[in-house]
Design a protein around this motif. Sequence first.
Motif, PDB file in Angstrom:
ATOM      1  N   GLU A  53      -9.462  10.667   3.826  1.00  0.00           N
ATOM      2  CA  GLU A  53     -10.498  11.428   3.120  1.00  0.00           C
ATOM      3  C   GLU A  53     -10.061  11.739   1.690  1.00  0.00           C
ATOM      4  OE1 GLU A  53     -10.918  14.659   5.891  1.00  0.00           O
ATOM      5  OE2 GLU A  53     -12.624  13.705   6.893  1.00  0.00           O
ATOM      6  N   ASP A  54      -8.781  12.074   1.515  1.00  0.00           N
ATOM      7  CA  ASP A  54      -8.266  12.325   0.166  1.00  0.00           C
ATOM      8  C   ASP A  54      -8.327  11.054  -0.683  1.00  0.00           C
ATOM      9  OD1 ASP A  54      -7.805  14.934   0.865  1.00  0.00           O
ATOM     10  OD2 ASP A  54      -5.638  14.681   1.167  1.00  0.00           O
ATOM     11  N   GLY A  55      -8.052   9.909  -0.063  1.00  0.00           N
ATOM     12  CA  GLY A  55      -8.140   8.632  -0.765  1.00  0.00           C
ATOM     13  C   GLY A  55      -9.552   8.362  -1.260  1.00  0.00           C
ATOM     14  N   VAL A  56     -10.549   8.711  -0.450  1.00  0.00           N
ATOM     15  CA  VAL A  56     -11.951   8.533  -0.853  1.00  0.00           C
ATOM     16  C   VAL A  56     -12.275   9.437  -2.039  1.00  0.00           C
ATOM     17  CG1 VAL A  56     -14.341   8.929  -0.127  1.00  0.00           C
ATOM     18  CG2 VAL A  56     -12.794   7.684   1.351  1.00  0.00           C
ATOM     19  N   LYS A  57     -11.755  10.663  -2.014  1.00  0.00           N
ATOM     20  CA  LYS A  57     -12.002  11.579  -3.141  1.00  0.00           C
ATOM     21  C   LYS A  57     -11.423  11.012  -4.435  1.00  0.00           C
ATOM     22  CE  LYS A  57     -12.211  15.771  -0.375  1.00  0.00           C
ATOM     23  NZ  LYS A  57     -11.495  16.980   0.057  1.00  0.00           N
ATOM     24  N   LYS A  62     -12.368   8.200  -9.615  1.00  0.00           N
ATOM     25  CA  LYS A  62     -12.192   6.987 -10.420  1.00  0.00           C
ATOM     26  C   LYS A  62     -13.562   6.407 -10.805  1.00  0.00           C
ATOM     27  CE  LYS A  62     -10.000   2.433 -10.001  1.00  0.00           C
ATOM     28  NZ  LYS A  62      -9.258   1.543  -9.106  1.00  0.00           N
ATOM     29  N   ARG A  63     -14.487   6.389  -9.845  1.00  0.00           N
ATOM     30  CA  ARG A  63     -15.833   5.864 -10.112  1.00  0.00           C
ATOM     31  C   ARG A  63     -16.526   6.710 -11.184  1.00  0.00           C
ATOM     32  NH1 ARG A  63     -20.820   7.644  -8.298  1.00  0.00           N
ATOM     33  NH2 ARG A  63     -19.699   9.111  -7.004  1.00  0.00           N
ATOM     34  N   LYS A  64     -16.393   8.035 -11.074  1.00  0.00           N
ATOM     35  CA  LYS A  64     -17.033   8.914 -12.069  1.00  0.00           C
ATOM     36  C   LYS A  64     -16.447   8.691 -13.455  1.00  0.00           C
ATOM     37  CE  LYS A  64     -18.532  12.495  -8.901  1.00  0.00           C
ATOM     38  NZ  LYS A  64     -18.326  13.846  -8.391  1.00  0.00           N
ATOM     39  N   ARG A 116     -16.791  -2.566  -7.427  1.00  0.00           N
ATOM     40  CA  ARG A 116     -15.626  -2.723  -6.534  1.00  0.00           C
ATOM     41  C   ARG A 116     -15.208  -1.367  -5.944  1.00  0.00           C
ATOM     42  NH1 ARG A 116     -13.155  -6.819 -10.127  1.00  0.00           N
ATOM     43  NH2 ARG A 116     -12.519  -5.019 -11.325  1.00  0.00           N
ATOM     44  N   THR A 117     -15.224  -0.344  -6.786  1.00  0.00           N
ATOM     45  CA  THR A 117     -14.852   0.997  -6.318  1.00  0.00           C
ATOM     46  C   THR A 117     -15.847   1.494  -5.276  1.00  0.00           C
ATOM     47  OG1 THR A 117     -13.860   1.459  -8.487  1.00  0.00           O
ATOM     48  CG2 THR A 117     -14.282   3.338  -7.066  1.00  0.00           C
ATOM     49  N   LEU A 118     -17.128   1.246  -5.510  1.00  0.00           N
ATOM     50  CA  LEU A 118     -18.146   1.646  -4.527  1.00  0.00           C
ATOM     51  C   LEU A 118     -17.941   0.917  -3.196  1.00  0.00           C
ATOM     52  CD1 LEU A 118     -21.373   1.874  -6.735  1.00  0.00           C
ATOM     53  CD2 LEU A 118     -20.214   3.750  -5.555  1.00  0.00           C
ATOM     54  N   ASP A 119     -17.597  -0.373  -3.277  1.00  0.00           N
ATOM     55  CA  ASP A 119     -17.319  -1.131  -2.055  1.00  0.00           C
ATOM     56  C   ASP A 119     -16.108  -0.547  -1.313  1.00  0.00           C
ATOM     57  OD1 ASP A 119     -19.445  -2.813  -2.509  1.00  0.00           O
ATOM     58  OD2 ASP A 119     -18.228  -4.435  -3.379  1.00  0.00           O
ATOM     59  N   GLN A 120     -15.072  -0.179  -2.080  1.00  0.00           N
ATOM     60  CA  GLN A 120     -13.891   0.439  -1.464  1.00  0.00           C
ATOM     61  C   GLN A 120     -14.261   1.754  -0.797  1.00  0.00           C
ATOM     62  OE1 GLN A 120     -11.212   0.485  -4.943  1.00  0.00           O
ATOM     63  NE2 GLN A 120      -9.662  -0.392  -3.588  1.00  0.00           N
ATOM     64  N   ILE A 121     -15.084   2.544  -1.490  1.00  0.00           N
ATOM     65  CA  ILE A 121     -15.506   3.836  -0.940  1.00  0.00           C
ATOM     66  C   ILE A 121     -16.272   3.626   0.363  1.00  0.00           C
ATOM     67  CG2 ILE A 121     -17.067   5.803  -1.303  1.00  0.00           C
ATOM     68  CD1 ILE A 121     -16.239   5.706  -4.287  1.00  0.00           C
ATOM     69  N   ASP A 122     -17.174   2.650   0.367  1.00  0.00           N
ATOM     70  CA  ASP A 122     -17.938   2.360   1.596  1.00  0.00           C
ATOM     71  C   ASP A 122     -17.014   1.946   2.739  1.00  0.00           C
ATOM     72  OD1 ASP A 122     -20.322   3.001   0.402  1.00  0.00           O
ATOM     73  OD2 ASP A 122     -20.899   0.914  -0.023  1.00  0.00           O
ATOM     74  N   ALA A 123     -16.057   1.072   2.443  1.00  0.00           N
ATOM     75  CA  ALA A 123     -15.118   0.609   3.481  1.00  0.00           C
ATOM     76  C   ALA A 123     -14.291   1.785   4.013  1.00  0.00           C
ATOM     77  CB  ALA A 123     -14.199  -0.477   2.918  1.00  0.00           C
ATOM     78  N   GLU A 124     -13.818   2.632   3.105  1.00  0.00           N
ATOM     79  CA  GLU A 124     -13.019   3.791   3.530  1.00  0.00           C
ATOM     80  C   GLU A 124     -13.873   4.768   4.341  1.00  0.00           C
ATOM     81  OE1 GLU A 124      -9.593   4.337   3.073  1.00  0.00           O
ATOM     82  OE2 GLU A 124      -9.718   2.236   2.512  1.00  0.00           O
ATOM     83  N   ASN A 125     -15.128   4.955   3.940  1.00  0.00           N
ATOM     84  CA  ASN A 125     -16.017   5.849   4.697  1.00  0.00           C
ATOM     85  C   ASN A 125     -16.271   5.323   6.107  1.00  0.00           C
ATOM     86  OD1 ASN A 125     -16.323   7.956   2.874  1.00  0.00           O
ATOM     87  ND2 ASN A 125     -18.031   6.975   1.823  1.00  0.00           N
TER      88      ASN A 125
END
Length: 195
Positions: A53-57, A62-64, A116-125
């Motif tokens: 969860e911290d990794g997603v934050k 980074k995305r922002k 790419r960051t959004l894709d990473q966020i989706d995968a982590e979620n």
Amino acid sequence: MVNLEEQIKLLVELQGLDTHIFRLEDELAAVPERTKALEDDFKAKTAELKKLEDGVKVLQLKRKEKEVDLETKEGAIKKYQSQLYQIKTNKEYTALQEEIGRAKADNSIIEEEIIRTLDQIDAENRKIASQKETLKSEEASLSAEKKRLEEESARVKSELDGLKGQRSALAAKVDKGILSKYERIVRSKDRLAVV
């Protein structure tokens, strides 16, 4: 006079009870360790979930940051485009067009990084959701196992109390001198006095 044969039979019976008592005491002593191991395993998995969860934050921050960079570049492009109408020479016009081209190229790179960051966020979620489901079922099995261990512990305690009562009654029949030697040997010889 003490009947030695009868005393030996009593000691053999006492040794059998003691062996059973020692086994039950060991079993009872292992329950807190088993419970702690189960809880530690669950805590480790919970900590792993927290880490995800911290990794997603971090990824969202980074995305922002990239989106802010993108907005800044967009603002620069608009500024350059408004300056195009004020330029008087071809050289300045060409230089400003190149600057706009570079800014647009930078924007496309930033947009790709955001995607790419959004894709990473989706995968982590997805991982987090899966792990939450796993933790929920493991929490239920942990509490069931703890309850089973508590019930087992209560059963063993009850059985142990009964055996200790039997042992006391049997020990009363054994000669005091022989009993004290027996108990000293049991303590010093790894719980075994009569072989």
